[in-house]
Design an enzyme around this catalytic site. Structure first.
Site, PDB file in Angstrom:
ATOM      1  NE  ARG A 139      -7.701  11.194   5.465  1.00  0.00           N
ATOM      2  CZ  ARG A 139      -8.276  10.313   6.445  1.00  0.00           C
ATOM      3  NH1 ARG A 139      -7.578   9.746   7.187  1.00  0.00           N
ATOM      4  NH2 ARG A 139      -9.393  10.526   6.983  1.00  0.00           N
ATOM      5  CD  GLU A 146      -6.913  -0.465   1.207  1.00  0.00           C
ATOM      6  OE1 GLU A 146      -6.970   0.567   1.547  1.00  0.00           O
ATOM      7  OE2 GLU A 146      -6.008  -1.153   1.514  1.00  0.00           O
ATOM      8  CG  ASN A 170      -1.944   1.104   1.178  1.00  0.00           C
ATOM      9  OD1 ASN A 170      -1.474   2.144   0.968  1.00  0.00           O
ATOM     10  ND2 ASN A 170      -3.015   1.000   1.660  1.00  0.00           N
ATOM     11  CG  HIS A 224      -8.398   4.118   1.092  1.00  0.00           C
ATOM     12  ND1 HIS A 224      -8.677   3.747   2.359  1.00  0.00           N
ATOM     13  CD2 HIS A 224      -9.783   4.257   0.302  1.00  0.00           C
ATOM     14  CE1 HIS A 224      -9.903   3.955   2.533  1.00  0.00           C
ATOM     15  NE2 HIS A 224     -10.538   4.501   1.592  1.00  0.00           N
ATOM     16  CD  GLU A 265      -7.101  -6.379   2.821  1.00  0.00           C
ATOM     17  OE1 GLU A 265      -7.059  -6.329   1.680  1.00  0.00           O
ATOM     18  OE2 GLU A 265      -6.272  -5.698   3.754  1.00  0.00           O
ATOM     19  CG  HIS A 299      -5.599  -1.960   9.266  1.00  0.00           C
ATOM     20  ND1 HIS A 299      -4.876  -1.402  10.305  1.00  0.00           N
ATOM     21  CD2 HIS A 299      -6.138  -0.996   8.371  1.00  0.00           C
ATOM     22  CE1 HIS A 299      -5.483   0.032  10.219  1.00  0.00           C
ATOM     23  NE2 HIS A 299      -5.766   0.293   8.992  1.00  0.00           N
ATOM     24  CG  HIS A 340       0.771   6.033   4.878  1.00  0.00           C
ATOM     25  ND1 HIS A 340      -0.121   7.110   5.244  1.00  0.00           N
ATOM     26  CD2 HIS A 340       0.183   4.822   5.148  1.00  0.00           C
ATOM     27  CE1 HIS A 340      -1.124   6.439   5.831  1.00  0.00           C
ATOM     28  NE2 HIS A 340      -0.790   5.169   5.760  1.00  0.00           N
ATOM     29  NE  ARG A 389      -9.333   8.205   4.375  1.00  0.00           N
ATOM     30  CZ  ARG A 389      -9.488   7.242   5.177  1.00  0.00           C
ATOM     31  NH1 ARG A 389      -8.751   6.087   5.398  1.00  0.00           N
ATOM     32  NH2 ARG A 389     -10.522   7.300   6.114  1.00  0.00           N
ATOM     33  CB  THR A 432      -9.472   1.477   7.275  1.00  0.00           C
ATOM     34  OG1 THR A 432      -9.019   2.128   6.057  1.00  0.00           O
ATOM     35  CG2 THR A 432     -10.970   0.835   6.957  1.00  0.00           C
TER      36      THR A 432
HETATM   37  N1  PXP Z   1      -5.922  -3.329   3.960  1.00  0.00           N
HETATM   38  C1  PXP Z   1      -6.732  -2.117   4.032  1.00  0.00           C
HETATM   39  C2  PXP Z   1      -8.139  -2.615   3.607  1.00  0.00           C
HETATM   40  C3  PXP Z   1      -6.231  -0.971   4.790  1.00  0.00           C
HETATM   41  O1  PXP Z   1      -7.373   0.040   4.647  1.00  0.00           O
HETATM   42  C4  PXP Z   1      -5.217  -0.622   4.966  1.00  0.00           C
HETATM   43  C5  PXP Z   1      -4.754   0.627   5.304  1.00  0.00           C
HETATM   44  O2  PXP Z   1      -5.053   1.620   4.389  1.00  0.00           O
HETATM   45  C6  PXP Z   1      -3.983  -1.634   4.755  1.00  0.00           C
HETATM   46  C7  PXP Z   1      -4.507  -2.921   4.428  1.00  0.00           C
HETATM   47  C8  PXP Z   1      -2.678  -1.415   5.121  1.00  0.00           C
HETATM   48  O3  PXP Z   1      -2.598  -1.083   6.340  1.00  0.00           O
HETATM   49  P1  PXP Z   1      -1.217  -0.746   7.127  1.00  0.00           P
HETATM   50  O4  PXP Z   1      -0.900   0.579   6.252  1.00  0.00           O
HETATM   51  O5  PXP Z   1      -1.534  -0.674   8.598  1.00  0.00           O
HETATM   52  O6  PXP Z   1      -0.120  -1.854   6.923  1.00  0.00           O
END
Ligand code: PXP
Length: 239
Positions: A49, A69, A7, A43, A150, A189, A10, A45, A100
């Site tokens: 953001r 996402e 992901n 994602h 997931e 997550h 960030h 959003r 999330t």
């Molecule tokens: N899976 C989903 C559905 C999420 O919303 C997120 C966070 O955006 C992640 C995985 C990844 O989570 P993390 O950034 O904590 O590894």
């Protein structure tokens, strides 16, 4: 082989902190792929953001596999069915949350979720539902015809001691149930380089989606190495 979805949200969070054009999220996505990520997750959003609409299109055009996402809203379904990413993961979304929080409540949003799943699948997009490892949610994920779940690993990641063992047991039971209902089992997550060892006790895993820990580690060792280290750890998965 257990797939790694990185992901890259960030990377965009950092860019947005100064409103600059860098760091480049597409470049980051390509570094992740070259370092062993099977796919890239982002994602979009509602408040844009971090990842924005332009990023999403650019990443989609550059990577092998994009998992988008998205909240279960008409706007997001319209964007996804126009873009046609490889997969979509439906998530709950609250404007004020830092990330999330909790899984999608399929039971409370049954008709909305069913419609979104059908619209996305009509475009041949594989659909995943991000849910807590609860029997009812998993059963409903199968009922609405999702391809994957997931399982939300956030509670496991935040818990300690006996609580963490309990959370892991819930994930193990949830994965067994989901697989028995014909769903592919993903998880994500809060997974990091340490707690991933426990995640490997979850059976039937197809894919892990990991963001924050990899992007954070990248500050110290670089993105390529941060992804490779996670990928190397994942080779230990055998269930
Ligand atoms: N899976 C989903 C559905 C999420 O919303 C997120 C966070 O955006 C992640 C995985 C990844 O989570 P993390 O950034 O904590 O590894």
């Amino acid at each position: 082989m257990l797939k790694l979805g990185v992901n890259v949200d960030h990377v965009a969070t950092l860019r947005q902190a100064r409103g600059e054009k860098f760091p480049d999220v597409v470049k980051a996505a390509l570094v992740c792929e070259a370092a062993g990520a099977w796919g890239i997750t982002t994602h979009l959003r509602e408040d844009r953001r971090h990842i924005n609409d332009v990023d999403l299109v650019a990443i989609h055009g550059a990577v092998r596999h994009l998992n988008m996402e998205m909240a279960v809203t008409d706007e997001m379904v319209q964007i996804a069915t126009g873009l046609v990413p490889n997969s979509c993961c439906l998530v709950p979304e609250k404007r004020q949350e830092l990330t999330t929080e909790g899984g999608l409540n399929v039971a409370e949003n049954l008709s909305k979720v069913s419609k979104a799943v059908a619209a996305l699948q009509a475009k041949k997009i594989a659909v995943s539902l991000f849910i807590d490892p609860e029997e009812r949610q998993i059963a409903l994920a199968a009922e609405v015809g999702a391809d994957m779940v997931e399982l939300h690993t956030g509670s496991y990641a935040n818990a300690r001691g006996a609580d963490q063992v309990r959370e892991l047991d819930r994930l193990i039971d949830g994965a067994e149930l989901a697989a028995s209902l014909g769903l592919k089992v993903n998880a994500g997550h809060g997974i990091d380089y340490e707690n991933i060892a426990g995640v490997f006790k979850i059976p039937h895993l197809n894919e892990l989606n990991i963001g924050f820990s990899i992007i954070s580690k990248a500050l110290f060792v670089g993105l390529d190495k941060a992804v490779r280290e996670m990928r190397d750890l994942m080779d230990a998965y055998t269930l």
